[in-house]
Design a protein around this motif. Structure first.
Motif: not given
Length: 178
Positions: A63-76, A113-120
């Motif tokens: 459940k947390l991964k579902a939230i984090l997998s979209t919120a972290i790229p939003y913040l990136d 750190p386990e959530y990869k950051m987009a190159a952009a």
């Protein structure tokens, strides 16, 4: 403790949290409101603290991964927008351009750190990371502590050591109060 009740309350809390996440993955202050970067960073940082404390129940990770997998790229993407605005408005990049929002982002990102950051977004992240290393002196003590933790978690040991040394030198100690 009633484990069934605790589990139900935890599931209810996750559902409420998920409902507060907007369609573009940011969190809102109130239902139906616009997404807010500060609130999103605050919530994701809180999840990072819980993760660090290993305070999650088994089976709740998905459940947390579902939230984090979209919120972290939003913040990136938001940190990329900050950097893009510096470039767009021709702000000198070799001066202090880091503030509370960027410091809090670096701190939040250090939990995941386990959530990869987009190159952009990587250029912006690197820029603000170097800003934190270079311009920590001009920040408040609270921000300095946050930067020290963020930098240390990402492999920099020299800058956090300098920040801690400075904090110790400028701290006020009292035998009665601590």
């Amino acid at each position: 403790f009633d484990m069934v009740k605790m589990s139900n309350e935890l599931n209810s809390s996750y559902e409420k949290l998920k409902q507060m996440q907007s369609s573009n993955s940011g969190f809102v202050w109130f239902n139906g409101g616009p997404d807010d970067r500060y609130m999103t960073q605050y919530i994701i940082t809180g999840i990072g603290h819980l993760k660090k404390l290993k305070a999650f129940a088994k089976g709740q990770d998905d459940k947390l991964k579902a939230i984090l997998s979209t919120a972290i790229p939003y913040l990136d993407n938001k940190i990329k927008e900050d950097y893009d605005n510096l470039v767009k408005y021709k702000v000198k990049l070799n001066q202090q351009n880091i503030g509370y929002t960027q410091i809090q982002y670096l701190y939040m990102r250090s939990f995941f750190p386990e959530y990869k950051m987009a190159a952009a977004s990587q250029t912006a992240y690197t820029y603000y990371y170097k800003q934190a290393q270079q311009y920590w002196v001009g920040q408040s003590k609270y921000m300095q502590g946050m930067m020290a933790l963020a930098l240390y978690r990402t492999g920099d040991v020299k800058t956090p050591a300098a920040i801690l040394k400075s904090l110790k030198e400028t701290s006020i100690t009292n035998e009665e109060l601590g």
